[in-house]
Design an enzyme around this catalytic site. Sequence first.
Site, PDB file in Angstrom:
ATOM      1  N   ARG A  54     -10.783   4.192  33.244  1.00 30.81           N
ATOM      2  CA  ARG A  54     -11.818   4.469  32.241  1.00 30.81           C
ATOM      3  C   ARG A  54     -13.167   4.811  32.836  1.00 30.81           C
ATOM      4  O   ARG A  54     -13.806   5.804  32.432  1.00 30.81           O
ATOM      5  CB  ARG A  54     -12.020   3.241  31.315  1.00 30.81           C
ATOM      6  CG  ARG A  54     -11.060   3.145  30.191  1.00 30.81           C
ATOM      7  CD  ARG A  54     -10.747   1.696  29.911  1.00 30.81           C
ATOM      8  NE  ARG A  54     -10.055   1.157  31.060  1.00 30.81           N
ATOM      9  CZ  ARG A  54      -8.723   1.265  31.216  1.00 30.81           C
ATOM     10  NH1 ARG A  54      -7.996   1.803  30.295  1.00 30.81           N
ATOM     11  NH2 ARG A  54      -8.133   0.809  32.309  1.00 30.81           N
ATOM     12  N   THR A  55     -13.636   4.007  33.757  1.00 30.82           N
ATOM     13  CA  THR A  55     -15.008   4.215  34.229  1.00 30.82           C
ATOM     14  C   THR A  55     -15.124   5.551  34.949  1.00 30.82           C
ATOM     15  O   THR A  55     -16.014   6.359  34.661  1.00 30.82           O
ATOM     16  CB  THR A  55     -15.421   3.055  35.161  1.00 30.82           C
ATOM     17  OG1 THR A  55     -15.111   1.827  34.506  1.00 30.82           O
ATOM     18  CG2 THR A  55     -16.897   3.107  35.479  1.00 30.82           C
ATOM     19  N   LYS A  83     -12.125   6.105  58.741  1.00 32.27           N
ATOM     20  CA  LYS A  83     -12.422   6.267  60.179  1.00 32.27           C
ATOM     21  C   LYS A  83     -13.469   5.249  60.642  1.00 32.27           C
ATOM     22  O   LYS A  83     -13.931   5.324  61.773  1.00 32.27           O
ATOM     23  CB  LYS A  83     -12.949   7.682  60.437  1.00 32.27           C
ATOM     24  CG  LYS A  83     -12.011   8.794  60.012  1.00 32.27           C
ATOM     25  CD  LYS A  83     -12.717  10.151  60.135  1.00 32.27           C
ATOM     26  CE  LYS A  83     -12.010  11.219  59.332  1.00 32.27           C
ATOM     27  NZ  LYS A  83     -12.877  12.381  59.081  1.00 32.27           N
ATOM     28  N   ARG A 104     -18.272   2.510  42.571  1.00 28.59           N
ATOM     29  CA  ARG A 104     -17.534   1.247  42.377  1.00 28.59           C
ATOM     30  C   ARG A 104     -17.095   0.775  43.748  1.00 28.59           C
ATOM     31  O   ARG A 104     -16.601   1.563  44.570  1.00 28.59           O
ATOM     32  CB  ARG A 104     -16.319   1.431  41.478  1.00 28.59           C
ATOM     33  CG  ARG A 104     -15.430   0.183  41.467  1.00 28.59           C
ATOM     34  CD  ARG A 104     -14.341   0.235  40.445  1.00 28.59           C
ATOM     35  NE  ARG A 104     -14.869   0.122  39.093  1.00 28.59           N
ATOM     36  CZ  ARG A 104     -14.120  -0.001  38.008  1.00 28.59           C
ATOM     37  NH1 ARG A 104     -12.798  -0.045  38.112  1.00 28.59           N
ATOM     38  NH2 ARG A 104     -14.655  -0.089  36.811  1.00 28.59           N
ATOM     39  N   HIS A 132     -21.047  -5.162  35.996  1.00 31.84           N
ATOM     40  CA  HIS A 132     -20.475  -3.885  35.539  1.00 31.84           C
ATOM     41  C   HIS A 132     -21.403  -3.389  34.424  1.00 31.84           C
ATOM     42  O   HIS A 132     -21.042  -3.387  33.237  1.00 31.84           O
ATOM     43  CB  HIS A 132     -19.049  -4.109  35.039  1.00 31.84           C
ATOM     44  CG  HIS A 132     -18.225  -2.862  34.903  1.00 31.84           C
ATOM     45  ND1 HIS A 132     -18.751  -1.586  34.937  1.00 31.84           N
ATOM     46  CD2 HIS A 132     -16.881  -2.700  34.716  1.00 31.84           C
ATOM     47  CE1 HIS A 132     -17.769  -0.707  34.775  1.00 31.84           C
ATOM     48  NE2 HIS A 132     -16.635  -1.356  34.651  1.00 31.84           N
TER      49      HIS A 132
HETATM   50  N1   CP Z   1     -13.241  -1.163  31.947  1.00 34.77           N
HETATM   51  C1   CP Z   1     -13.023  -0.675  33.175  1.00 34.77           C
HETATM   52  O1   CP Z   1     -13.862  -0.821  34.079  1.00 34.77           O
HETATM   53  O2   CP Z   1     -11.842  -0.016  33.334  1.00 34.77           O
HETATM   54  P1   CP Z   1     -11.392   0.721  34.654  1.00 34.77           P
HETATM   55  O3   CP Z   1     -11.198  -0.325  35.710  1.00 34.77           O
HETATM   56  O4   CP Z   1     -10.136   1.452  34.310  1.00 34.77           O
HETATM   57  O5   CP Z   1     -12.512   1.650  35.052  1.00 34.77           O
END
Ligand code: CP
Length: 305
Positions: A54-55, A83, A104, A132
């Site tokens: 999703r993100t 590397k 991320r 998040h």
């Molecule tokens: N909600 C969320 O962060 O989903 P993903 O890990 O799929 O990005």
Amino acid sequence: MINLKGRSLVSITDYNKEEILRILDIAEEFEVNQRQNILNGHVIGSLFFEPSTRTRLSFESAVQYLGGSIIGFASPDVSSVTKGESLKDTILTVSNYSDLIVMRNPLDGSARYASEVSPVPILNAGDGANQHPTQCLLDLYSIRKTQGSLDNIHIAMVGDLKYGRTVHSLVQALSLFGATFHFVSPDSLKMPSSVKTWVKNANLEYYQYNDFMEVMPIADILYMTRIQGERFPDPLEYEKVKNAYILENSMLENTKDNLKVLHPLPRVNEITEDVDDNPKAYYFQQARNGVFVRQALIAAILGLK
Ligand code: CP
């Protein structure tokens, strides 16, 4: 005057209440008129050191609906990190190629570090069990849209409150709006003290439970979370709690009319599929709202809204 141009978003606490509401208002504009060619000529860097559906894809979707370009990687396996390249060198390099970096990373604090070394803004797309914040904004958007207001809601958070980074961000944000918190978890996965202290410092109340049927009649929002197996130091401990809370459709019978079930997703076993058709289930619409919110963030940080 609210001006988010050039501002990183590493923790939800980086933005004040007015700034959060401004992002939600811009997101509403994008929900009404999603295709706007305002990012033409802009490049967004997208660095995912940890899996995501999703993100990552909603950021890509957001950029493309706005006419911009996105570069990056979905896994560190295809980058020069394999590397031995450092995070600092990766950020400094990608900042040469992009106007803003979405990142991320599995390490708590990595996004803050990236923002300190980066000449372009950093959007934290999740750092370990820490924060998040873009998920938090789409959660707030979903709550406001379904409840009509963010003020004074009763929110029940269920599952992995220790390692689930989305609930940490969301508690901090909702503390600005007078929420009452109902934390439901196994003893081993309780909300961290630092987050509970945040609630106390805001002069708000939280309650802790093991049994999640206790919160069903009270909640306006039931925020389910996945038990984060990948963050457990001991797999045997995960086995003990992995199916601790499973929401079934019949359990929603004696709940408030305005109740909505949210989940940041992915789900594993914690919501059975028979819940999906219940009008109180909102998690797939919640994921859709992520595109509008991420459009709003990018536009605001690049000074285009
Ligand atoms: N909600 C969320 O962060 O989903 P993903 O890990 O799929 O990005």
